[in-house]
Design an enzyme around this catalytic site. Structure first.
Site, PDB file in Angstrom:
ATOM      1  N   SER A  54      -9.012 -64.155  33.799  1.00  0.00           N
ATOM      2  CA  SER A  54      -8.967 -64.926  32.560  1.00  0.00           C
ATOM      3  C   SER A  54      -8.230 -66.246  32.682  1.00  0.00           C
ATOM      4  O   SER A  54      -8.570 -67.078  33.513  1.00  0.00           O
ATOM      5  CB  SER A  54      -8.355 -64.059  31.469  1.00  0.00           C
ATOM      6  N   ASP A 111     -12.329 -67.732  32.047  1.00  0.00           N
ATOM      7  CA  ASP A 111     -13.578 -66.973  31.919  1.00  0.00           C
ATOM      8  C   ASP A 111     -14.326 -67.259  30.624  1.00  0.00           C
ATOM      9  O   ASP A 111     -15.299 -66.572  30.305  1.00  0.00           O
ATOM     10  CB  ASP A 111     -13.308 -65.469  32.062  1.00  0.00           C
ATOM     11  N   ASP A 131     -13.539 -67.075  27.346  1.00  0.00           N
ATOM     12  CA  ASP A 131     -13.457 -66.351  26.080  1.00  0.00           C
ATOM     13  C   ASP A 131     -12.395 -66.904  25.126  1.00  0.00           C
ATOM     14  O   ASP A 131     -12.418 -66.620  23.946  1.00  0.00           O
ATOM     15  CB  ASP A 131     -13.274 -64.837  26.308  1.00  0.00           C
ATOM     16  N   LYS A 154     -14.332 -61.964  22.845  1.00  0.00           N
ATOM     17  CA  LYS A 154     -14.045 -63.228  22.189  1.00  0.00           C
ATOM     18  C   LYS A 154     -14.836 -64.323  22.896  1.00  0.00           C
ATOM     19  O   LYS A 154     -15.281 -64.139  24.023  1.00  0.00           O
ATOM     20  CB  LYS A 154     -12.555 -63.504  22.168  1.00  0.00           C
TER      21      LYS A 154
HETATM   22  C1  G16 Z   1      -6.416 -60.711  26.943  1.00  0.00           C
HETATM   23  C2  G16 Z   1      -6.935 -59.800  25.881  1.00  0.00           C
HETATM   24  C3  G16 Z   1      -6.507 -60.295  24.532  1.00  0.00           C
HETATM   25  C4  G16 Z   1      -5.014 -60.463  24.479  1.00  0.00           C
HETATM   26  C5  G16 Z   1      -4.566 -61.372  25.589  1.00  0.00           C
HETATM   27  C6  G16 Z   1      -3.047 -61.446  25.702  1.00  0.00           C
HETATM   28  O1  G16 Z   1      -7.039 -61.950  26.836  1.00  0.00           O
HETATM   29  O2  G16 Z   1      -8.332 -59.706  25.917  1.00  0.00           O
HETATM   30  O3  G16 Z   1      -6.944 -59.372  23.585  1.00  0.00           O
HETATM   31  O4  G16 Z   1      -4.623 -60.976  23.242  1.00  0.00           O
HETATM   32  O5  G16 Z   1      -5.030 -60.888  26.822  1.00  0.00           O
HETATM   33  O6  G16 Z   1      -2.567 -60.201  26.011  1.00  0.00           O
HETATM   34  P1  G16 Z   1      -1.055 -59.983  26.397  1.00  0.00           P
HETATM   35  O7  G16 Z   1      -0.268 -60.494  25.214  1.00  0.00           O
HETATM   36  O8  G16 Z   1      -0.920 -58.512  26.606  1.00  0.00           O
HETATM   37  O9  G16 Z   1      -0.765 -60.813  27.616  1.00  0.00           O
HETATM   38  P2  G16 Z   1      -7.652 -62.650  28.105  1.00  0.00           P
HETATM   39  O10 G16 Z   1      -8.184 -63.955  27.605  1.00  0.00           O
HETATM   40  O11 G16 Z   1      -6.496 -62.794  29.057  1.00  0.00           O
HETATM   41  O12 G16 Z   1      -8.686 -61.705  28.612  1.00  0.00           O
END
Ligand code: G16
Length: 542
Positions: free
Chosen positions: A112, A278, A280, A375
């Site tokens: 990501s 990625d 999203d 997303k």
């Molecule tokens: C991911 C998850 C999201 C989350 C984010 C941050 O996003 O898909 O739902 O809000 O991580 O998570 P954390 O606060 O646990 O670091 P992505 O864009 O990294 O796939």
């Protein structure tokens, strides 16, 4: 020939908020990626002969792991694998491809918004047949399997050409190399009024999109420049690079600084946006006007009916718990339900499948809808453009009118990065220990009304997720939330989410830092952040 190779478990393959994310060097250990992929396959039932979608954000190791996954899918009995050309598929495009092809599931290779390159991060995420990230019960099963795995199956074969569209065979399995962009761009065109946006751009509306040398470049060029007529060069950093050009592909005010500066400058375009590694996440900045992700969710929900795909209205809105309550007020006015879920897009899947929510969003720069089960950065950009094209207003005016109607949730997230795990755990444990005693006491933030550790019961299957973040609510509606990130790859990151609501008759024009200052002090008082971490200030404020 199918080989069955012996292996031994790695004890660090527990999927986090969004799949398994580790340093590239960790993934490069012999059998590491293979163990995880086999553990995914071993946790699934009934995929023989079915379709798997495979692609990633193009980061370092993407192409190597695609070859491994292809050969393992063939050896494990998948009937067909759809691969994005060049190994490219944005996360939302992968979600769409899984849904539109009726695939059994998909492997999305990405870490990501984390940086890429030989010394940076890589990740593998499994998505289920609805196109969304595997729910917790699946990731728990995968994790359990990683701890007992003793062999994996892989086909001995030459590498597959993933750069030429078309079909080929790998053992008994069909491999189809597909255009990663076209189907997704068509989906966007079916949701939004491209004619209105095209006319707005033709009339001189200017925009700038920073793809951060990550996966959204080809998507944004096709949609914004080719289909909507924005001048070439509107999309910056448009070529996905294995190391994202040494950039950190996180669309926030720190890492998308160049875009931010452009949007705050004298000759700023009317609209600026960025997406992440990625594809999203999204960042929305109007001319001289930054939009917080929480406000963006609220504005998009309040105006979604202006886009053809949402003309019939919304069934409900869902947001992650740490996301501000701005969307709650929109839901209330629309007379539709608002769901508060733990952090992680996977928690929205059931609500979307059940038709209970149409739009979802998170403070972490993610917004999306029931068009896919992830997303979607470009979707958010297009919905903003559609709304502006219909309302004939800029971002600043839309925001101002929104706050005047609903009040304003001043909001910021303070991240303390790279904390030693034991110190971060000790901080959270100490906080949890004092929760019961906090209500009724006061600190710089005011009088505390309630304090708890968020637990979520999914309304569709009654599954329960506990320990999802400490919430402290004040009598005036202000709020602080503390939780540890589940997406980092080095040490722990403490996230402190701070929010203060001011009604539509209050001061709507304060600087966020000023509005939140007493609560920032309160967070320090309650959690002794500097005492536990040795850090006097956050590493990043978003
Ligand atoms: C991911 C998850 C999201 C989350 C984010 C941050 O996003 O898909 O739902 O809000 O991580 O998570 P954390 O606060 O646990 O670091 P992505 O864009 O990294 O796939």
């Amino acid at each position: 020939m199918i080989k069955c190779l012996s292996t031994t478990p790695f004890n660090d393959q527990k999927p986090g908020t969004s799949g398994l994310r580790k340093k590239v060097r960790v993934f490069q250990q012999p059998h590491y990626a293979e163990n995880f992929i086999q553990s995914v396959f071993d946790s699934l039932e009934g995929f023989e002969g079915k379709t798997l979608v495979l692609g990633g954000d193009g980061r370092f190791l993407n192409r190597d792991v695609i070859q491994i996954a292809l050969k393992m899918a063939a050896a494990n009995g998948f009937g067909r694998v759809l691969v994005g050309k060049g190994g490219i598929l944005s996360t939302p495009a992968a979600s769409h491809l899984i849904r539109s092809s009726g695939a059994f599931g998909g492997l999305v290779l990405s870490a990501s918004h984390n940086p890429g390159g030989p010394d940076e991060d890589f990740g593998i995420k499994y998505n289920v047949s609805n196109g969304g990230p595997a729910p917790e019960k699946v990731t728990d099963t995968i994790h359990a399997r990683t701890l007992s795995i003793d062999s994996y199956r892989i086909l001995e074969a030459a590498d597959v050409d993933i750069d030429t569209p078309g079909m080929s065979r790998l053992g008994e399995m069909t491999v189809e190399i597909v255009d990663p962009v076209a189907g997704y761009a068509d989906l966007m065109e079916s949701l939004f009024d491209f004619g209105a946006i095209r006319a707005m751009i033709a009339e001189g509306f200017t925009l700038s999109f920073d793809a951060m040398s990550a996966v959204t470049g080809p998507y944004a060029v096709e949609i914004l420049e080719k289909r909507l007529g924005a001048p070439s060069g509107t999309v910056r950093n448009a070529t996905p690079l294995p190391d994202f050009g040494h950039h950190h592909p996180d669309p926030n005010l720190v890492h998308a600084r160049e875009l931010y500066d452009r949007m705050m400058g004298e000759d700023a375009p009317d609209f600026g946006a960025a997406s992440d590694g990625d594809g999203d996440r999204n960042l929305i900045i109007g001319r001289h006007s930054y939009v917080t992700p929480s406000d963006s969710l609220a504005v998009l929900a309040a105006n979604a009916h202006l886009a053809p795909g949402y003309a019939l209205g919304l069934k409900g809105i869902a947001r992650s718990m740490p996301t501000s309550g701005a969307a709650d007020r929109v839901a209330q006015r629309l007379g539709i339900p608002l769901y508060e879920t733990p952090t992680g897009w996977k928690f929205f899947g059931n609500l979307l499948d059940a038709g209970m929510a149409t739009i979802c969003g998170e403070e972490s720069a993610g917004t999306g809808s029931d068009h896919v089960r992830e997303k979607d950065g470009i979707w958010a950009v297009l919905l903003w453009l559609n709304i502006m094209a219909v309302r004939r207003q800029g971002v600043a005016q839309i925001l101002a009118e929104h706050w005047a109607a609903y009040g304003r949730n001043y909001y910021a997230r303070h991240d303390y990065e790279g904390i030693a795990d034991d110190k971060a755990d000790a901080l959270m444990a100490a906080l949890r220990d004092k929760l019961a005693a906090l209500p009724g006491t006061a600190n710089s933030g005011g009088k505390i009304k309630s304090a708890d550790d968020f637990a979520y019961t999914d309304p569709t299957d009654r599954s329960v997720s506990r320990n999802q973040g400490v919430r402290i609510l004040f009598e005036d509606g202000s709020r602080m939330v503390f939780r540890l990130s589940g997406t980092g790859t080095e040490g722990a990151t403490l996230r402190v989410y701070i929010e203060r609501y001011v009604g539509s008759d209050g001061d709507l024009g304060m600087a966020t830092a000023d509005a939140l200052e007493p609560l920032v002090r309160a967070a320090q008082e309650v959690a002794d952040i500097s005492g536990f971490t040795g850090m006097e200030r956050p590493s990043v404020i978003t």
